[in-house]
Design an enzyme around this catalytic site. Structure first.
Site, PDB file in Angstrom:
ATOM      1  N   CYS A  92     -15.610  -3.291   4.022  1.00  0.00           N
ATOM      2  CA  CYS A  92     -14.703  -3.945   5.249  1.00  0.00           C
ATOM      3  C   CYS A  92     -13.131  -3.039   5.368  1.00  0.00           C
ATOM      4  CB  CYS A  92     -14.508  -5.345   4.793  1.00  0.00           C
ATOM      5  SG  CYS A  92     -13.418  -6.230   6.012  1.00  0.00           S
ATOM      6  N   CYS A 122     -10.394  -9.345  -2.417  1.00  0.00           N
ATOM      7  CA  CYS A 122     -11.716  -9.047  -2.057  1.00  0.00           C
ATOM      8  C   CYS A 122     -12.453  -8.057  -2.526  1.00  0.00           C
ATOM      9  CB  CYS A 122     -11.930  -9.075  -0.429  1.00  0.00           C
ATOM     10  SG  CYS A 122     -13.473  -9.188   0.028  1.00  0.00           S
ATOM     11  N   CYS A 172     -24.329 -21.032   4.789  1.00  0.00           N
ATOM     12  CA  CYS A 172     -23.010 -20.649   5.240  1.00  0.00           C
ATOM     13  C   CYS A 172     -23.392 -18.910   5.208  1.00  0.00           C
ATOM     14  CB  CYS A 172     -21.958 -20.839   4.380  1.00  0.00           C
ATOM     15  SG  CYS A 172     -20.528 -19.902   5.351  1.00  0.00           S
ATOM     16  N   CYS A 179     -13.846 -25.112   9.315  1.00  0.00           N
ATOM     17  CA  CYS A 179     -13.904 -25.018   7.467  1.00  0.00           C
ATOM     18  C   CYS A 179     -12.887 -24.028   7.186  1.00  0.00           C
ATOM     19  CB  CYS A 179     -15.372 -24.600   6.972  1.00  0.00           C
ATOM     20  SG  CYS A 179     -15.118 -24.166   5.256  1.00  0.00           S
ATOM     21  N   ARG A 191     -13.809 -28.928  -0.916  1.00  0.00           N
ATOM     22  CA  ARG A 191     -15.056 -28.050  -1.672  1.00  0.00           C
ATOM     23  C   ARG A 191     -14.564 -27.505  -2.907  1.00  0.00           C
ATOM     24  NH1 ARG A 191     -17.087 -25.207   2.488  1.00  0.00           N
ATOM     25  NH2 ARG A 191     -18.154 -26.899   3.132  1.00  0.00           N
TER      26      ARG A 191
END
Ligand code: SAM
Ligand code: DTB
Ligand code: SF4
Length: 325
Positions: free
Chosen positions: A52, A59, A96, A188, A260
């Protein structure tokens, strides 16, 4: 009452309530608005991994950091459908799909993702995607393919955002959330704690979420998973009381949202997770992998549900099923 006019001070007062009192209040609100025995079970799949261009400090999939994550191009549709089927058989009702993209591009890969969405939606699962930034048109296309929800986290407060990510702005994030909402896709959005932020940043993020024109239907609370090679690799583990305060505050200010208990469960005991459910968490990611990092296996969560007398929530409960047009 559902309120979208919370002040930062009100949220800060709730967050700083003595912890047992806070759990009691959140548990009470939870029972007013939801069935407290029910917990939504979601499964994640990284359909495009690593490489990415963004610099999100937490990340493992950012190309610029040297982590063990292997780059993998977009998976094939059939393979993804197979994984969704496995998840459904294991008891998951939401699937997901995540891609390590900065934003969606109008190319063949996007067409493939639309096929994945169609396939999973036709299996009766709630389909969610997290693909980075989206335009209004792209959101509409996902909706038409049967997408039920879109995950796009604010991650932290607007003030701390620049310390974690420099390759996009908080405003960019909010614009995508607007595009998702505009396409009538369930929103979300949540964040991560344990990145070196102050309590005020956690409160700031919750304030932004709770004062959107409509609350997100899902609010993931992630504990940072520190991954070797990322700038945040040495961050200390957050204590369960910090997770509890985040979850309880989210529950009180956004009473109907699915809150969540997301990344970080592998490092929590059953008792610690029970405290989070008591504080109002009513959704988890299940399956032995999140996107690239480990998560408790289905069987472990089955046992936890038995011990705590929890029930998995059915798909599309009280909601209109997504239709494929
Ligand atoms: N690339 C897309 C994006 O950033 O929106 C979608 C995938 S991205 C991996 C989805 C979310 O995972 C991030 O917004 C972040 O909240 C969460 N995440 C990523 N790495 C994490 C980590 N090490 N610990 C906790 N949460 C993490
Ligand atoms: C969310 O809030 N957490 C999930 C999901 N939404 C996409 C991702 C957690 C990722 C943890 C690090 C990893 O496994 O790569
Ligand atoms: Fe890329 Fe998403 Fe990871 Fe940021 S969080 S580096 S945008 S995959």
């Amino acid at each position: 009452m559902i309120r979208t006019d919370w002040t930062r001070e009100e949220i800060s007062d709730i967050y700083h309530t003595p912890v047992l009192e806070l759990i009691y209040k959140a548990a009470t609100v939870h029972r007013e608005f939801n069935d407290a025995q029910e917990v939504q079970v979601c499964t994640l799949l990284s359909v495009k991994t690593g490489g990415c261009p963004e610099d999100c400090a937490y990340c493992p999939q950012a190309a610029r950091y040297h982590t063990d994550v292997k780059v993998h191009k977009l998976m094939e549709v059939e393979e993804v459908i197979g994984k969704a089927l496995e998840a459904k058989e294991a008891g998951s009702t939401r699937f997901c799909m995540g891609a390590a993209w900065r934003e969606v591009r109008d190319n063949r890969d996007f067409d493939k993702v639309l096929e994945m969405v169609k396939g999973v939606s036709s299996m009766g699962m709630e389909v969610c995607c997290t693909l980075g930034m989206l335009t209004h048109e792209q959101a509409n296309k996902l909706k038409a393919a049967g997408l039920y929800a879109y995950n796009h986290n604010l991650d932290t407060s607007e003030e701390f955002y620049g310390d974690v990510i420099t390759t996009r702005t908080y405003k960019d994030r909010l614009e995508t959330l607007e595009n998702v909402r505009g396409a009538k896709i369930s929103v979300c959005s949540g964040g991560i704690i344990g990145m070196g932020e102050k309590e005020g940043d956690r409160i700031g993020m919750l304030h932004t979420l709770a004062t959107l024109p409509e609350h997100p239907e899902s609010v993931p609370v992630n504990a940072l998973v520190p991954v070797e090679g990322t700038p945040l690799e040495d961050q200390e583990k957050v204590s369960v009381w910090e997770m509890v305060r985040m979850i309880a505050t989210a529950r009180i200010i956004m009473p109907k949202a699915m809150v969540r208990l997301s990344a970080g469960r592998v490092r929590m005991t059953l008792e610690e997770q029970a405290l989070c459910f008591l504080a109002g968490a009513n959704s988890i990611f299940a399956g032995d992998r999140l996107l690239t990092t480990p998560n408790p296996a289905y069987i472990q969560d089955k046992e936890m549900f038995q011990v705590l007398n929890l029930r998995p929530r059915e798909a599309y409960k009280n909601l209109e099923k997504a239709t494929v047009s």
